[in-house]
Design an enzyme around this catalytic site. Structure first.
Site, PDB file in Angstrom:
ATOM      1  N   ASP A 142      -6.122   2.688  -5.904  1.00 10.56           N
ATOM      2  CA  ASP A 142      -5.060   3.043  -5.001  1.00 10.56           C
ATOM      3  C   ASP A 142      -3.431   2.287  -5.441  1.00 10.56           C
ATOM      4  O   ASP A 142      -2.782   3.126  -5.241  1.00 10.56           O
ATOM      5  CB  ASP A 142      -5.379   2.595  -3.494  1.00 10.56           C
ATOM      6  CG  ASP A 142      -6.533   3.325  -2.974  1.00 10.56           C
ATOM      7  OD1 ASP A 142      -7.179   4.094  -3.507  1.00 10.56           O
ATOM      8  OD2 ASP A 142      -7.171   2.737  -1.822  1.00 10.56           O
ATOM      9  N   PRO A 143      -3.327   1.431  -5.605  1.00  4.69           N
ATOM     10  CA  PRO A 143      -2.086   0.809  -6.178  1.00  4.69           C
ATOM     11  C   PRO A 143      -1.515   1.910  -7.300  1.00  4.69           C
ATOM     12  O   PRO A 143      -0.259   2.017  -7.348  1.00  4.69           O
ATOM     13  CB  PRO A 143      -2.250  -0.350  -6.746  1.00  4.69           C
ATOM     14  CG  PRO A 143      -3.565  -0.941  -5.818  1.00  4.69           C
ATOM     15  CD  PRO A 143      -4.540   0.073  -5.674  1.00  4.69           C
ATOM     16  N   HIS A 172     -13.090   1.723  -4.222  1.00  3.76           N
ATOM     17  CA  HIS A 172     -11.925   2.850  -4.667  1.00  3.76           C
ATOM     18  C   HIS A 172     -10.646   2.125  -4.185  1.00  3.76           C
ATOM     19  O   HIS A 172      -9.714   2.467  -5.105  1.00  3.76           O
ATOM     20  CB  HIS A 172     -12.039   4.063  -3.556  1.00  3.76           C
ATOM     21  CG  HIS A 172     -11.104   5.087  -3.920  1.00  3.76           C
ATOM     22  ND1 HIS A 172      -9.781   4.970  -3.338  1.00  3.76           N
ATOM     23  CD2 HIS A 172     -11.440   6.298  -4.378  1.00  3.76           C
ATOM     24  CE1 HIS A 172      -9.182   6.185  -3.954  1.00  3.76           C
ATOM     25  NE2 HIS A 172     -10.141   6.878  -4.191  1.00  3.76           N
ATOM     26  N   CYS A 173     -10.607   1.379  -3.437  1.00  6.26           N
ATOM     27  CA  CYS A 173      -9.177   0.732  -2.913  1.00  6.26           C
ATOM     28  C   CYS A 173      -8.414   0.233  -4.139  1.00  6.26           C
ATOM     29  O   CYS A 173      -7.372   0.481  -4.471  1.00  6.26           O
ATOM     30  CB  CYS A 173      -9.269  -0.188  -1.950  1.00  6.26           C
ATOM     31  SG  CYS A 173      -9.875   0.684  -0.357  1.00  6.26           S
ATOM     32  N   LEU A 174      -8.976  -1.132  -4.527  1.00  3.67           N
ATOM     33  CA  LEU A 174      -8.135  -1.801  -5.260  1.00  3.67           C
ATOM     34  C   LEU A 174      -7.900  -1.486  -6.876  1.00  3.67           C
ATOM     35  O   LEU A 174      -6.800  -1.565  -7.403  1.00  3.67           O
ATOM     36  CB  LEU A 174      -8.556  -3.583  -5.480  1.00  3.67           C
ATOM     37  CG  LEU A 174      -8.441  -3.952  -4.079  1.00  3.67           C
ATOM     38  CD1 LEU A 174      -8.725  -5.566  -4.136  1.00  3.67           C
ATOM     39  CD2 LEU A 174      -7.159  -3.581  -3.367  1.00  3.67           C
TER      40      LEU A 174
END
Length: 418
Positions: free
Chosen positions: A263-264, A258-260
């Site tokens: 999220d950005p 999910h993060c990279l």
């Protein structure tokens, strides 16, 4: 205290079980009925939370999973850990909104509500809080405590688990900050207070944007280095010997989880919407990392061409479907995109991954197998995409005819490194 954790996935389950182990009465609320059934049976689908810990909490009576919103009633603390996906480049916050409306029905004066889901700066005070106020008739700060504490779960990390990782905490006022910090002080070793939820929300996006941009940088360098006949891995090793001013990042087939990949873009979306400006670093990193699966596929096609072979009709064995080593999380995994590209080219694609369970969201044309000598010998090419420690790399080196190693775990005359 009676604690409700909304969402029992990779973020919510570790939090819920840890809270139960410290003596709170915890309700793990999730709308996924099958997930709730698994938890009620003492089964775990998250590597960082063993089945033994779940069963111990169930037997102690400090944890209970539920798919009934009525079980959220009477909470002292509620923590929201629901997904925040992107939909056509726009943040999809419907799960946060639904959670706020559900909790508002049971919100009482003096209670504490904390948002952990990753989102753009301003969500807690401009969206989440107002929905709680609208549904409860109470006022954040005056009647109940409201704060934001970004999740920092790193699946499969044996050193920095939930308890050991410092927890950023915030509140809409001093009393809310104290309530949020007091709660997490009982769960983790260190808390890091900041001035407001906006700073906490930005801190999370800053952490992931930093990683995203630096991974994109080293991925692009790796592509250029190959054309310049330079061993990028040796260069990275050499640069890593510098004891200051450098942090090691390595190339790979792309980014996942999910993060990279997501999220950005929340930060980029917020900057564009509020300021009318482009966040060029994020957009460039997105472009590079999103196209790494295409680059890996081209490298494989070139390898086949060198051997006067076609990808169409060839047998290709992929090692690893998860986006991260030693985990079963295949969300946004570049492996899935690579498998799809190869299948569309007419290849017979098989994949081995001891961590990703059957039935995960993978192409139905993809055949799941175990890593064996027979599978290796039958493959025209092997692609190492996720370097799980469970793989027998000696077996791969001994029996694979050709390997494209995207993680630099192998060596030998038939190994080509990304």
């Amino acid at each position: 205290m009676r604690v409700v954790v909304v969402g029992q996935g990779y973020v919510g389950l570790p939090l819920a079980i840890r809270a139960a182990e410290t003596g709170h009465e915890v309700i793990g609320y999730d709308v996924d009925t099958e997930r709730v059934k698994s938890l009620a049976a003492g089964e775990s689908y998250v590597e960082d939370v063993s089945a033994e810990r779940i069963r111990a909490a169930l037997e102690a009576g400090t944890y209970r999973a539920s798919d009934s919103v009525r079980d959220c009633g009477g909470f002292d603390v509620a923590v929201v850990t629901v997904p925040t996906p992107l939909h056509e480049g726009t943040p999809d916050l419907r799960y946060i909104e639904e959670s706020a409306r559900s909790l508002a029905r049971y919100l009482r004066p003096g209670a504490t509500v904390i948002l952990e889901s990753t989102t753009y700066p301003g969500t807690t005070q401009e969206l989440f809080g107002p929905l709680l106020e609208e549904g409860s008739g109470l006022v954040a700060g005056a009647d109940f405590h409201l704060g934001y504490s970004p999740e920092r779960i790193d699946p499969g990390n044996p050193v920095w688990g939930f308890e050991q990782t410092p927890k950023v905490v915030s509140g809409v006022d001093a009393a809310s900050l104290k309530a949020v910090q007091d709660f997490y002080d009982g769960l983790v070793d260190t808390t890091v207070p900041v001035g407001s939820p906006k700073e906490a929300e930005l801190a999370k996006l800053l952490e992931n944007t930093f990683r995203h941009v630096n991974i994109a940088l080293v991925n692009e360098i790796a592509m250029f280095a190959r054309h310049l006949d330079i061993d990028v891995w040796q260069a990275i090793d050499a640069a890593s010997s510098k004891p200051f001013g450098f942090m090691r990042f390595t190339p790979g087939p792309g980014v996942g989880g999910h993060c990279l990949p997501i999220d950005p873009s929340y930060l980029s979306w917020r900057v564009q919407r509020e300021l009318g400006q482009s966040f060029r670093f994020v957009e460039l990193a997105n472009d590079i990392n999103n196209h790494m699966p295409d680059y890996v596929t081209r490298r494989l096609v070139n390898a086949f061409n060198t051997r006067k072979r076609a990808v169409n009709g060839s047998k290709i064995l992929l090692l690893g479907l998860a986006y991260k080593k030693n985990t079963g999380d295949a969300r946004e995994s570049p492996s899935l995109r690579i498998s799809q590209l190869l299948l569309d080219m007419g290849a017979e694609v098989r994949a081995a991954d001891p961590h990703v369970v059957e039935g995960h969201q993978v192409d139905t044309r993809l055949v799941r197998v175990e890593l064996t000598q027979e599978e290796l010998a039958a493959a025209d090419a092997v692609v190492l995409l996720t370097d799980h420690d469970a793989f027998d790399y000696g077996l791969v080196e001994a029996h694979a005819a050709y390997v494209l190693d995207c993680r630099r775990r192998l060596s030998g005359p038939r190994i080509e490194v990304l």
